[in-house]
Write an enzyme that holds these catalytic residues in place. Sequence first.
Site, short mmCIF file in Angstrom:
data_model
loop_
_atom_site.label_atom_id
_atom_site.label_comp_id
_atom_site.label_asym_id
_atom_site.label_seq_id
_atom_site.Cartn_x
_atom_site.Cartn_y
_atom_site.Cartn_z
N ASP A 220 10.11 -99.95 80.69
CA ASP A 220 10.60 -98.86 79.86
C ASP A 220 10.92 -97.69 80.82
O ASP A 220 10.50 -97.70 81.98
CB ASP A 220 9.50 -98.46 78.86
CG ASP A 220 9.88 -97.27 78.03
OD1 ASP A 220 11.03 -97.20 77.56
OD2 ASP A 220 9.02 -96.37 77.85
N LEU A 221 11.68 -96.72 80.34
CA LEU A 221 12.08 -95.62 81.23
C LEU A 221 11.28 -94.34 80.92
O LEU A 221 10.46 -93.89 81.72
CB LEU A 221 13.58 -95.35 81.06
CG LEU A 221 14.16 -94.16 81.81
CD1 LEU A 221 14.07 -94.36 83.32
CD2 LEU A 221 15.63 -93.94 81.41
N ASP A 222 11.55 -93.77 79.72
CA ASP A 222 10.94 -92.48 79.36
C ASP A 222 9.43 -92.64 79.18
O ASP A 222 8.99 -93.44 78.36
CB ASP A 222 11.56 -91.95 78.06
CG ASP A 222 13.06 -91.69 78.21
OD1 ASP A 222 13.43 -90.94 79.14
OD2 ASP A 222 13.86 -92.21 77.42
N THR B 210 10.43 -87.56 80.44
CA THR B 210 11.57 -86.85 79.84
C THR B 210 11.21 -86.25 78.48
O THR B 210 11.99 -85.48 77.93
CB THR B 210 12.75 -87.82 79.62
OG1 THR B 210 12.21 -89.00 79.06
CG2 THR B 210 13.49 -88.13 80.89
N LYS C 207 8.38 -90.38 70.46
CA LYS C 207 8.34 -91.17 71.69
C LYS C 207 8.72 -92.63 71.43
O LYS C 207 8.14 -93.27 70.56
CB LYS C 207 6.96 -91.05 72.34
CG LYS C 207 6.85 -89.65 72.93
CD LYS C 207 5.52 -89.29 73.43
CE LYS C 207 5.60 -87.84 73.93
NZ LYS C 207 4.31 -87.25 74.18
N SER D 94 15.08 -99.84 77.68
CA SER D 94 14.86 -98.49 77.11
C SER D 94 15.75 -98.24 75.91
O SER D 94 16.88 -98.72 75.85
CB SER D 94 15.17 -97.45 78.19
OG SER D 94 15.25 -96.16 77.63
N ALA D 95 15.26 -97.43 74.98
CA ALA D 95 16.06 -97.04 73.81
C ALA D 95 17.09 -95.98 74.17
O ALA D 95 18.01 -95.71 73.41
CB ALA D 95 15.13 -96.48 72.73
N LYS E 91 12.53 -100.57 68.91
CA LYS E 91 11.16 -100.99 69.15
C LYS E 91 10.35 -100.57 67.90
O LYS E 91 10.62 -99.49 67.38
CB LYS E 91 10.59 -100.29 70.39
CG LYS E 91 11.33 -100.63 71.69
CD LYS E 91 10.86 -99.72 72.82
CE LYS E 91 11.65 -99.98 74.10
NZ LYS E 91 11.30 -99.08 75.20
N GLU F 210 5.01 -100.22 79.51
CA GLU F 210 5.36 -99.36 78.36
C GLU F 210 4.36 -98.24 78.14
O GLU F 210 3.17 -98.41 78.45
CB GLU F 210 5.38 -100.21 77.09
CG GLU F 210 6.76 -100.57 76.58
CD GLU F 210 7.58 -99.38 76.06
OE1 GLU F 210 7.05 -98.26 75.96
OE2 GLU F 210 8.76 -99.58 75.75
N ASP F 211 4.82 -97.14 77.55
CA ASP F 211 3.89 -96.06 77.21
C ASP F 211 3.77 -95.84 75.69
O ASP F 211 2.72 -95.44 75.22
CB ASP F 211 4.33 -94.74 77.86
CG ASP F 211 5.66 -94.25 77.30
OD1 ASP F 211 6.63 -95.04 77.33
OD2 ASP F 211 5.72 -93.12 76.80
C1 BG6 Z 1 13.37 -93.13 74.27
C2 BG6 Z 1 12.57 -91.86 74.16
O1 BG6 Z 1 13.17 -93.74 75.50
O2 BG6 Z 1 14.76 -92.84 74.12
C3 BG6 Z 1 12.86 -91.18 72.84
O3 BG6 Z 1 11.19 -92.17 74.24
C4 BG6 Z 1 14.36 -90.92 72.74
O4 BG6 Z 1 12.13 -89.97 72.75
C5 BG6 Z 1 15.11 -92.23 72.89
O5 BG6 Z 1 14.68 -90.33 71.48
C6 BG6 Z 1 16.63 -92.06 72.82
O6 BG6 Z 1 17.05 -91.34 73.92
P1 BG6 Z 1 18.53 -90.79 74.16
O7 BG6 Z 1 18.50 -90.43 75.62
O8 BG6 Z 1 19.48 -91.91 73.86
O9 BG6 Z 1 18.71 -89.63 73.24
MG MG Z 2 8.64 -94.70 76.71
#
Ligand code: BG6
Ligand code: MG
Length: 220
Positions: free
Chosen positions: A9-11, A17, A45, A114-115, A145, A169-170
């Site tokens: 996962d990224l964030d 972020t 999150k 990542s989302a 997810k 993952e977090d």
């Molecule tokens: C996830 C974050 O990785 O990405 C969420 O944990 C965020 O908080 C989601 O809303 C979507 O991110 P983005 O960058 O497409 O707005």
């Molecule tokens: Mg995350």
Amino acid sequence: MEKIGFLFDLDGVIVDTAKYHFLAWKDLAEELGISFTPKDNERLKGVSRMASFEVILEIGNRQMSQEEKEAYCTRKNSVYLNYIDKLRTDEVLPGARQFLEAAREAGIPIALGSASKNSRRILEKLELTELFDAIIDGTVVSAAKPDPEVFTKGAEALGLPYESCIVFEDSLQGIQAGLNAGSKVVALTTTVSRDKIEKLKANKIIDNFAGLEIDDIIAL
Ligand code: BG6
Ligand code: MG
């Protein structure tokens, strides 16, 4: 030895972020007269951009047309990107860059899961793009997810069975998504408290990557 792959996962795993998402959402919430606190931010999150905005509207007991919601999400993203464009390479979370580099050196294929639709931009800013063999992000995934799609697509991109992959993952939804994919999961306590994470069935819980050895993970 059986071939394994890593799905990151990224964030909240590679970079924090959430604080920038919070600042950008808070701007918008204030404009709409909705009170939005750091505690409310916990609910966002791992949640997609639109679903995040829907949570904020729910907090404010407000309704909007799809078109209006999309316009607000676009605006939120441009505020968020102002922060992302200032992201520094030293904002990578403790030990994460070293761990990714060690995995690469050990020949372990790595995919991002990542989302975020901003994943590529964030990896570029952090100078991490080259460490990934595949990037599965919010631009190619349709189910949020805890649906396992982001990680099953990641495993497929690496050419590996889901069970041979280890997810990092977090968020609670993300940890569950990894488990739903049939992968092993290493949960990080970066953004959610340990007691909440312990209620899920992650294979290992770590506070960060500092000092983590590849062998500790392969042994899972
Ligand atoms: C996830 C974050 O990785 O990405 C969420 O944990 C965020 O908080 C989601 O809303 C979507 O991110 P983005 O960058 O497409 O707005
Ligand atoms: Mg995350």
